[in-house]
Motif scaffolding. Structure first.
Motif: not given
Length: 503
Positions: A41-50
């Motif tokens: 299981q491969y997990e990819v994350k992306g973080v956004l800043y408001a």
């Protein structure tokens, strides 16, 4: 007791050393095989800043409202909608252009359930970061899904803010037009009311009524004075004869003057000099004196006294005519003034009756004007807010951590199985022997017999012969070689897996 168990375990290990070696190999390779087939299981994350701290905010903080939302909840509500799930599925390649609507729907539902969205703040204050994550057995799929989700979220958030600001501006603009028309209508009604009602205000009417009342009182006093003068003149006229008979007019005027002067002196003892009777009597004295002067000038033309006209009579008759005319004039003026007063009273009642209606019209006008001016300010703020959102000067999301292509699967990996294989290969057979010792009904310890109150005469220890020792030594060598060979094969398989020999 523990030492006895350990001695028994050691003896069982020696007795079943072959089975333990075979079990070690079987369990180790079984765990390694599980590592081969364990799903990754491969997990990819992306973080956004408001980002909402820009140069525009301090300048327009009290003039324009930047559209604000709850970061995590807005992201979750947006990304878990059916429309956004379909967009992400199409852009990430999960669904092809030729796939059926059923496949698209199933994939969208799966994305709604598995796409992770959470908000957090490193400083513990308001949520300013949004993390989007997705787990999938395929590296490419996980990466494409998160990348598509981040792009779609940023684009949709910007469009949603612009759409919300534009809708707010249009709504307020329509309300401004409505209230502008209402204000014009209220102003027209107030103008029509003022044009139809020119009676003035209460203060003007009160001043006019006060002046008319004062004038009426003055006229009444003047009328009373004129009536007194008329009555006195009529009384004097009734006592005079139209023609002179025995005495010259001068003597007559002198006698009357004397009588009038005496009467005046008597009246001054009782009345004030401004009393109407006193004033009237003074006028008569003046008339007598004037008549005496006229009589003296005409005395040389003396004629027979039986045919001369009495000058006092003529003077009294003229005075009576003047007083009568004055009295009638003032009575008419009193009647006209009383009518004006009645008209002022009627006007006062009309003003009082229309005061409530005027107050309602004025209040409607003031309230409508206040609302219209407030909506004009709100419209300007909404316009500036819409411009800020269009220009990207409001709350904008920027990528804080871009999605990275995964290289290591999430959770248990092949390395974990490779390391756990030998350990479990030893632990499982030894654990089985411990269970066997605990469940075996045979008596192995002296303490068991003592616990049953059975007398123990002696304990015979196990004796190993030289032949048995040689056999044990040779068996241990062979089993060591076997386990070493198994570990070499185990290591080769692990190395081949990491090197990509097995795909």
């Amino acid at each position: 007791m523990i030492f006895q168990i350990l001695r028994a375990l050691l003896r069982e290990i020696i007795l079943h050393k072959t089975l333990i070696a075979i079990g070690f190999a079987i369990v180790s390779f079984a765990v390694l095989a599980a590592g081969f087939f364990w799903p990754k299981q491969y997990e990819v994350k992306g973080v956004l800043y408001a980002d909402e701290q820009n140069i525009i905010k301090p300048l327009l903080q009290s003039q324009a409202a930047v559209t604000s939302v709850d970061r995590a909840q807005a992201a979750r509500d947006l990304l878990q909608t059916r429309r956004m799930a379909e967009i992400i599925a199409k852009r990430s390649g999960l669904v092809g252009p030729d796939d059926s609507p059923a496949i698209l729907e199933r994939t969208a539902r799966l994305l709604q359930a598995t796409l992770g969205v959470e908000g957090f703040s490193p400083s513990g204050s308001a949520v300013t970061y949004v993390r989007i994550s997705y787990t999938n057995p395929s590296k490419d799929t996980a990466f494409k899904v998160v990348s598509a989700a981040v792009d779609a979220f940023i684009r949709e958030t910007s469009e949603s803010k612009q759409r919300e600001s534009r809708n707010a501006y249009q709504f307020i603009s329509s309300q401004v037009k409505t209230y502008k028309q209402q204000l014009a209508n209220a102003e027209d009604r107030l103008k029509v009311f003022n044009a139809d009602n020119r009676d003035g205000n209460e203060q003007t009417v009160a001043t006019s009524i006060s002046m008319l009342q004062s004038e009426i009182q003055k006229l009444k006093l003047d009328i009373d004075d004129a009536r007194i003068r008329k009555a006195s003149t009529e009384s004097q006229l009734s006592r005079e004869s139209q023609y002179l008979t025995k005495r010259f007019s001068t003597d007559v005027y002198r006698d009357k003057l004397r009588e009038a002067q005496s009467k005046l002196d008597s009246m001054l003892l009782t009345y004030t000099p401004t009393h109407p009777d006193v004033v009237n009597l003074k006028h008569q004295i003046e008339d007598f004196r004037q008549a005496m002067e006229e009589s003296e000038t005409s005395r040389r033309d003396d004629r027979s006294s039986a045919g001369n006209i009495n000058p006092l009579y003529e003077q009294l008759r003229k005075t009576l005519s003047t007083v009568t005319l004055e009295l009638e004039s003032k009575q008419k003026r009193l009647t006209a003034t009383q009518q004006l007063l009645d008209q002022e009273y009627d006007r006062s009642r009309r003003i009082a009756g229309r005061k409530a209606e005027q107050a309602d019209l004025t209040r409607d006008y003031d309230v409508t004007k206040k609302m219209y001016e407030s909506l004009l300010e709100s419209k300007e703020r909404a316009r500036i807010s819409m411009t800020l959102d269009v220009e990207g000067q409001g709350v904008t999301y920027r990528i804080q951590e871009a999605p990275l292509y995964p290289s290591v699967p999430k959770g248990l990996r092949f390395l974990h199985f490779a390391l756990a294989g030998p350990f479990l290969g030893l632990l499982v057979p030894i654990g089985a022997l411990v269970a066997y010792i605990q469940l075996d009904p045979r008596i192995r310890y002296q303490s068991v017999l003592e616990g049953l109150s059975v007398p123990v005469l002696a304990v015979v220890p196990h004796m190993n012969t030289p032949f048995a020792k040689r056999m044990l030594r040779s068996d241990m060598i062979l089993l060591s070689l076997f386990m070493t060979g198994a570990m070499i094969v185990y290591a080769i398989i692990c190395f081949g897996r990491w090197s990509g020999w097995f795909g």
